[in-house]
Write a protein that holds these residues in place. Structure first.
Motif, PDB file in Angstrom:
ATOM      1  N   LEU A 133       1.297  -1.269  -0.488  1.00 54.67           N
ATOM      2  CA  LEU A 133       0.231  -0.075   0.140  1.00 54.67           C
ATOM      3  C   LEU A 133       0.893   1.531  -0.440  1.00 54.67           C
ATOM      4  N   ARG A 233     -11.252  14.552  -4.722  1.00 49.48           N
ATOM      5  CA  ARG A 233     -11.431  13.521  -4.139  1.00 49.48           C
ATOM      6  C   ARG A 233      -9.734  14.224  -2.871  1.00 49.48           C
ATOM      7  N   THR A 234     -10.052  14.004  -1.708  1.00 51.94           N
ATOM      8  CA  THR A 234      -8.931  14.147  -0.453  1.00 51.94           C
ATOM      9  C   THR A 234      -8.763  12.776  -0.491  1.00 51.94           C
ATOM     10  N   LYS A 235      -7.401  12.591   0.183  1.00 49.78           N
ATOM     11  CA  LYS A 235      -6.281  11.156   0.429  1.00 49.78           C
ATOM     12  C   LYS A 235      -6.602  10.815   2.248  1.00 49.78           C
ATOM     13  N   PHE A 236      -7.045   9.688   2.439  1.00 50.10           N
ATOM     14  CA  PHE A 236      -6.375   9.216   3.718  1.00 50.10           C
ATOM     15  C   PHE A 236      -5.125   9.016   4.748  1.00 50.10           C
ATOM     16  N   ARG A 237      -4.630   8.651   3.126  1.00 50.75           N
ATOM     17  CA  ARG A 237      -3.481   7.906   3.882  1.00 50.75           C
ATOM     18  C   ARG A 237      -2.728   9.125   3.279  1.00 50.75           C
ATOM     19  N   LEU A 238      -1.417   9.870   4.525  1.00 47.43           N
ATOM     20  CA  LEU A 238      -0.601  10.684   4.182  1.00 47.43           C
ATOM     21  C   LEU A 238       0.416  10.057   4.401  1.00 47.43           C
TER      22      LEU A 238
END
Ligand SMILES: Nc1ncnc2c1ncn2[C@@H]1O[C@H](COP(=O)(O)OP(=O)(O)OP(=O)(O)O)[C@@H](O)[C@H]1O
Ligand SMILES: [Mg+2]
Lengths: 264, 279
Positions: A133, A233-238
């Motif tokens: 991931l 879209r936003t991203k959760f994984r940073l």
């Protein structure tokens, strides 16, 4: 289901695990270029030392690295032999009626196989210490600029992530179908290679059909969750670069300077 | 504020021009689903339940007729996209609706699509994990979850989008009894906190948990009743290929045999007390 897949992520908490995946990916990428400037015993020694140092840091057992070398062992041996018998130069070490081994041939064989080994070990270090991931995320971000030339970066990353999600599911399904066919008297183990391949057709066809159905249902479910591509879209994984990630730059520069100085 | 969905003479078919209108998947359906209701939709195979569900959350566009949310007609793609936040949908196959390789990432998927900020995502994720009882499963991979847990994960992913309505399209049919009960229980809990629950099912016993029951047959609405009126109408159920719950069968058999059972029975408890007085 506990088979160890080549290059599979080995969860851990070593310093190598904790580097930012983008930093690691870039480092390994540049390292691969650097390898091609290594051309004598002292530079190879430097690289070997560095690689062993990294293996030590990763806290991953050597056995696993040997496992990832195995599949390319044949190529390594084959190219080494070619170099041994084909390369001329230096003193003659061995003469047979068929071929002659020169000093230069031994050197080349050793260097080429070292290069292979180091590439494989570094790639394994990357995949052993980085979850798929994280790798996907790193690729998505590093390839971000390619969006300008219309490479569908977001879609590619999503595809990879969905593939990661479904590989175990499909694997389980394959086993199920295989057992079902075995129970019906399918013979998968004997016969020549052609026979064995055809024996697998009744396994792959149901698998294929069910994958299409899955894909269709998944697409529906994604749309039902308001998916409409990358827009808004936003991203959760940073991912965040930390100070130690910048250290990798320094380490790489040191390697470059060292090799630039020692190479002939 | 809530979400009331109204269908007005809605028709739908997958290939509208190739089929005679009597074969369409959804035929002239007019219904209203108000905020906070608990509704079951039952019907035999191919009666149009799934098609109706997909119309209700904007996945499908009515071939004819109109759809309203809180009185406003839904016309544009943008409207339909916004509808998907209000109306969540849980599908039948637990495996094929989980997108991401870990529980956390999957719950985040819908929120990412809506553009929720990272800080909000963290808060909501903790809330919904607790709500569906998956706290502690954050890092798990979906293929290590049981069927019931996968469905709860799917519900968590929808809840995180803070919908007003959740549609369950035969979401319990592939689960073992434990998984099934945990999902039915969760549906009741969601209804208790004010979410409209629409449960599509084959199973009459599951349908009877709802307050209102809609029967579909060949794309049309046959019955739309509060549960308490169903005892009186239950005899008709098997003419549409549905199984009648045991208590209703008993009630009717007794009446047919000439027992003095009231025809005003509205629930299983009432039937039991009627029988008790007869003894
Ligand atoms: N993807 C599709 N393409 C074409 N026709 C379809 C499709 N899906 C369903 N249909 C048809 O539409 C009608 C209604 O199907 P629908 O899936 O809505 O029924 P259902 O009540 O959900 O059935 P089930 O209990 O089997 O899930 C059926 O006649 C079916 O054959
Ligand atoms: Mg259906």
């Amino acid at each position: 289901m506990s088979r160890i897949v080549i290059g599979q992520f080995m969860p851990g908490n070593s310093i190598l695990h904790r580097f930012d995946p983008r930093a690691k990916l870039l480092f390994v990428f540049l390292f691969f270029f650097l390898i091609f400037f290594v051309n004598n015993i002292s530079t190879y020694l430097v690289i070997y030392l560095f690689v062993f140092f990294c293996i030590g840091l990763s806290q991953i057992r050597i056995r696993l690295f040997l496992g990832s070398i195995k599949p390319v062992l044949f190529i390594i041996i084959f190219t080494s032999i070619l170099h041994l018998v084909m390369t001329k130069g230096g003193t003659i070490l061995l003469t047979t009626p068929f071929f002659t081994v020169y000093e230069e041939g031994v050197r080349q064989a050793a260097f080429i196989s070292s290069r292979f080994l180091i590439l494989v070990v570094m790639a394994s270090l990357l995949t052993f210490t980085t979850s798929s991931l994280d790798l996907t995320d790193a690729l998505e971000q590093l390839m971000g600029p390619l969006r300008k030339i219309r490479v569908p970066v977001h879609e590619l990353a999503l595809m990879m992530s969905i593939a990661l999600r479904f590989i175990p599911t499909l694997w389980e399904e394959t086993e199920k179908i295989k057992n079902a066919q075995l129970a019906r008297g399918a013979n998968l183990e004997s016969g020549n290679i052609f026979k064995r391949l055809t024996a697998y057709i009744p396994i792959f066809i149901p698998l294929f059909l069910s994958s299409f159905r899955r894909a269709e249902e998944l697409a529906m479910a994604m749309e039902a969750r308001a998916y409409r591509g990358g827009i808004g879209r936003t991203k959760f994984r940073l991912l965040e670069y930390k100070r130690k990630d910048y250290m990798l730059i320094v380490i790489f520069l040191l390697l470059v300077i060292g090799i630039g100085w020692l190479r002939s | 504020m809530g979400t009331d969905i109204t269908l007005q003479n809605v028709w739908f078919h997958y290939y509208p021009n190739t089929q005679a209108k009597e074969n369409w998947a959804v035929k002239d359906v007019s219904l209203t689903f108000s905020q906070g209701e608990y509704i079951s939709i039952i019907g035999s195979n191919g009666s149009g339940k799934s098609s109706l569900a997909c119309l209700l959350n904007g996945l499908f566009i009515p071939s004819e007729g109109k759809l309203f949310i809180n009185g406003t007609a839904i016309d544009s793609d943008q409207d339909r996209w916004e509808m998907k936040r209000r109306v969540g949908m849980i599908f039948q196959n637990p495996d094929n609706q989980i997108v991401a390789p870990s529980v956390l990432d999957d719950i985040a998927f819908g929120m990412e699509n809506l553009g929720v900020t990272r800080e909000d995502m963290q808060i909501r994720i903790q809330q919904v994990l607790q709500q569906v009882g998956l706290t502690g499963f954050e890092k798990k991979e979906p293929h290590h979850l049981s069927g019931g847990q996968k469905q709860r994960l799917a519900i968590a992913g929808i809840l995180a989008m803070q919908p007003d309505v959740i549609l369950f399209d035969e979401s319990t049919s592939m689960l073992d009894p434990d998984g099934r009960n945990s999902i039915l229980q969760l549906m009741s809990e969601l209804h208790d906190v004010g979410i409209t629950v629409i449960h599509i099912t084959h199973q009459a016993s599951e349908a009877f948990r709802a307050d209102r029951i809609i029967v579909l047959h060949q794309g049309s609405v046959m019955l739309d009743l509060p549960k308490k009126s169903l005892y009186a109408n239950a005899a008709q159920l098997d003419q549409w290929g549905l199984d009648v719950p045991l208590s209703i069968q008993l009630h009717q058999a007794l009446r047919k045999k000439g027992w003095q059972v009231s025809d005003k029975v509205e629930s299983e408890e009432q039937l039991v007390s009627e029988l008790w007085t007869l003894m």
